[in-house]
Design an enzyme around this catalytic site. Sequence first.
Site, PDB file in Angstrom:
ATOM      1  N   LYS A  92       0.863  -1.061   0.048  1.00  0.00           N
ATOM      2  CA  LYS A  92      -0.030   0.107  -0.024  1.00  0.00           C
ATOM      3  C   LYS A  92       0.706   1.418   0.156  1.00  0.00           C
ATOM      4  CE  LYS A  92      -3.151   2.872   2.592  1.00  0.00           C
ATOM      5  NZ  LYS A  92      -3.586   3.131   3.792  1.00  0.00           N
ATOM      6  N   GLY A  95      -8.587   8.872   9.850  1.00  0.00           N
ATOM      7  CA  GLY A  95      -8.570   9.100  11.427  1.00  0.00           C
ATOM      8  C   GLY A  95      -9.963  10.023  11.778  1.00  0.00           C
ATOM      9  N   ALA A 108      -9.856   5.531   4.593  1.00  0.00           N
ATOM     10  CA  ALA A 108      -9.899   6.481   5.284  1.00  0.00           C
ATOM     11  C   ALA A 108     -11.133   7.233   5.518  1.00  0.00           C
ATOM     12  CB  ALA A 108      -8.697   7.669   4.901  1.00  0.00           C
ATOM     13  N   GLY A 109     -11.512   7.651   6.773  1.00  0.00           N
ATOM     14  CA  GLY A 109     -12.553   8.385   6.772  1.00  0.00           C
ATOM     15  C   GLY A 109     -13.711   7.692   7.420  1.00  0.00           C
ATOM     16  N   ASN A 145      -9.147   1.563  10.038  1.00  0.00           N
ATOM     17  CA  ASN A 145      -8.361   1.092  11.058  1.00  0.00           C
ATOM     18  C   ASN A 145      -9.071   1.745  12.428  1.00  0.00           C
ATOM     19  OD1 ASN A 145      -4.883   1.282  12.092  1.00  0.00           O
ATOM     20  ND2 ASN A 145      -6.507   0.414  13.196  1.00  0.00           N
ATOM     21  N   THR A 146      -8.912   3.220  12.459  1.00  0.00           N
ATOM     22  CA  THR A 146      -9.577   3.668  13.624  1.00  0.00           C
ATOM     23  C   THR A 146     -10.795   3.421  14.047  1.00  0.00           C
ATOM     24  OG1 THR A 146      -8.035   5.585  12.777  1.00  0.00           O
ATOM     25  CG2 THR A 146      -9.603   6.144  14.613  1.00  0.00           C
TER      26      THR A 146
END
Length: 331
Positions: free
Chosen positions: A174, A235, A261-262, A283-284
């Site tokens: 990635k 995040g 993301a997001g 992830n977050t």
Amino acid sequence: MTQSLSLTVNGETRRAAPGSLADLVRSLDLDPAKVAVERNGAIVPRSTLEAVAVAQGDVLEIVHFVGGGQDGPDTGQDSWTVAGRTFRSRLIVGTGKYKDFAQNATAVAASGAEIVTVAVRRVNVSDRGAPMLTDFIDPKKITYLPNTAGCFTAEEAIRTLRLAREAGGWDLVKLEVLGEARTLYPDMRETLKACEVLAGEGFLPMVYCVDDPIAAKQLESAGAVAVMPLGAPIGSGLGIQNRVTIRLIVEGASVPVLVDAGVGTASDAAVAMELGCDGVLMNTAIAEAKDPLRMARAMKLAVEAGRDAYLSGRMATRKYADPSSPLAGLI
């Protein structure tokens, strides 16, 4: 008496006995088979670590994979393919921000993910007993996707992934090259430059990018095997902010498209899949949930539901009501 050598290892000055790089790695209680070594700016192939001797003044970087499972049951979902590799789960999860590697591994298992992103970081040579991610998430069962998180230039990203390939042999990677630290938005000029170089060296880059259909096509031309537009800043948990451009990227792409993301909650993941994306990376949203395991399961189900909804073909929207029950014969 054998005189020790002065070396710089991961930014720290250390004394070491003469010997091979493999001897040095073992003296740090590390397994040479689980790390990559850069010596004076050049990567040393792992197959030669036993033969290459350390020398006075050497500057060494020793890296491994850190958090930045097992397969879930077969639910009959359709598979997807990237760079000739086929996966059942369309959910990719990160390995950062968890309480510890054990919690991380449990969340991966609950999510059913078959791919995890991993950061490439220096080995902590001061704490020889520190656990390693590979001890908890088996790279023989789960595909590791080394990433370039924290890189702000093409050169940094290329160097990081060269080390990653030496450490684990992975060519599916990635790529992300960030523009600045406040928004963590990608620098597309540097990203394209890095993508071209990496593809030319045999890497298979899945690339984090802006939600721009033109940039996505440029990345394809540069050798990206998948494009990964952001839904919102990394995040942030804001969800997909521009559904129109994500849909346009999906419509124009000839490689897999994954929102990266997001995502903040399950409905965000479902939206990404309903737009026709091939998958979602997060992830977050899982790691910072009050109950990461339950959120991991929720994300698994949301991705599956969103995919089914996309394949089903949603009903048309109407300006006015349309009764479900016929009005004819009404009492």
